[in-house]
Design an enzyme around this catalytic site. Structure first.
Site, short mmCIF file in Angstrom:
data_model
loop_
_atom_site.label_atom_id
_atom_site.label_comp_id
_atom_site.label_asym_id
_atom_site.label_seq_id
_atom_site.Cartn_x
_atom_site.Cartn_y
_atom_site.Cartn_z
N LYS A 1 67.85 75.81 47.93
CA LYS A 1 66.98 74.85 47.47
C LYS A 1 66.36 74.02 48.98
CE LYS A 1 69.04 73.33 43.31
NZ LYS A 1 69.44 72.19 42.44
N ASP B 1 65.44 68.07 38.84
CA ASP B 1 66.82 67.74 38.63
C ASP B 1 67.12 66.30 38.08
OD1 ASP B 1 67.99 70.21 38.81
OD2 ASP B 1 68.26 69.86 41.30
#
Ligand code: ATR
Length: 275
Positions: free
Chosen positions: A66, A108
């Site tokens: 990420k 998220d």
């Protein structure tokens, strides 16, 4: 031609994302192909370039890439910039004039907030406790603070990390950080964002942590409740795991790519049954 998407991770073989996105595509009538790709640990950027050369339009990114994905973006959403990580890459996204430029977002936090709301949790004016101060927590704080909680307390094994994380977000709301031993008072919402559940560990927390009617949320999920969720249920909280967050973050990525909001409920139900 079918537009191609994928999830990059390592390992990634057990990812549920291909099944989730296949269900979204079927539901919305979008002709997409979505696969899981194990990128080499030392060459995420190369894997992304190859994927684009083969017609890739966008990707999800999971552990451990990420931060690397964040670094290769040409443009970033505000929430991704603050998170320092992206889980969604979009080629030519968000109005970029050059089709080959990469836009990065992180979905998220939106996923977490939507799942909490689905469970009937009110974040506005709530006292919220977040456990952990790693990448998973950094990725959700901005959308969480945008809901207007009374306060967010970040508690972490390494207190200094919680303090500096809270400082990074302090302009967005009432947020403080410290160690587990400095957790005082009661909270309406307690979110476990540590990776302690993976090892079957429980952070050392006060027994009277939960306000009446509190919700305990673990970003992890599994066939069985995590140690944290079992402990929370024994101490009066309503336990919820992170499977819904997984589906909701996927839905937000799908929306970024295709402009359509899939119905998450049936997809979540099917995943739950298959756990
Ligand atoms: P992630 O991307 O999952 O957030 P990370 O950035 O490595 O991974 O962060 C892991 C988090 O879980 C950290 O907050 C870590 O605490 P430290 O900062 O003190 O390392 C926390 N964590 C991991 N194992 C833990 C355990 N057994 N008990 C309590 N906290 C734990």
């Amino acid at each position: 031609m079918t537009d191609r998407y994928c999830v990059f991770g390592n390992p990634v073989a057990h990812s549920k994302s291909p099944a989730i996105h296949a269900a979204f595509a079927e539901q919305t009538g979008e002709a997409i192909e979505y696969t899981a790709i194990a990128a080499p640990l030392d060459d995420f950027a190369g894997a992304w370039r190859r994927f684009v050369a083969e017609g890739g339009r966008g990707a999800n990114v999971t552990v451990p890439f990420k931060e690397e994905a964040f670094r290769l973006c040409d443009t970033l959403s505000q929430r991704a910039r603050r998170a320092g990580a992206v889980n969604t890459l979009i080629l030519g996204g968000n109005g970029l004039s050059n089709e080959l430029k990469v836009y990065g977002d992180t979905t998220d936090g939106v996923g977490l907030v939507r799942d909490l709301k689905r469970h009937g949790v009110t974040l506005a004016a709530a006292r919220v406790l977040v456990l952990g101060a790693g990448g998973a927590v950094r990725g959700v704080l901005e959308p969480l603070l945008a809901e207007g909680p009374a306060s967010v307390r970040v508690a972490n094994r390494t207190a200094a990390k919680a303090e500096s994380l809270a400082a990074d977000f302090s302009e967005l709301g009432e947020i403080t950080g410290g160690g587990f031993d400095a957790v005082v008072g009661q909270f309406q919402v307690v979110i476990n964002g540590t990776s302690a559940s993976l090892a079957g560990d429980l952070p050392p927390l006060p027994e009277d942590l939960f306000a009446p009617g509190a919700t305990a949320y673990d970003m992890m999920y599994g066939a069985e409740p995590t140690v944290f969720l079992r402990w929370a249920a024994e101490h009066g909280a309503r336990p919820e795991d992170g499977l819904g967050m997984l589906v909701e973050q996927a839905a937000e990525s799908f929306f970024q790519w295709r402009g359509k909001h899939p119905d998450t409920a049936p997809v979540l139900e099917r995943l739950r049954q298959a756990l």
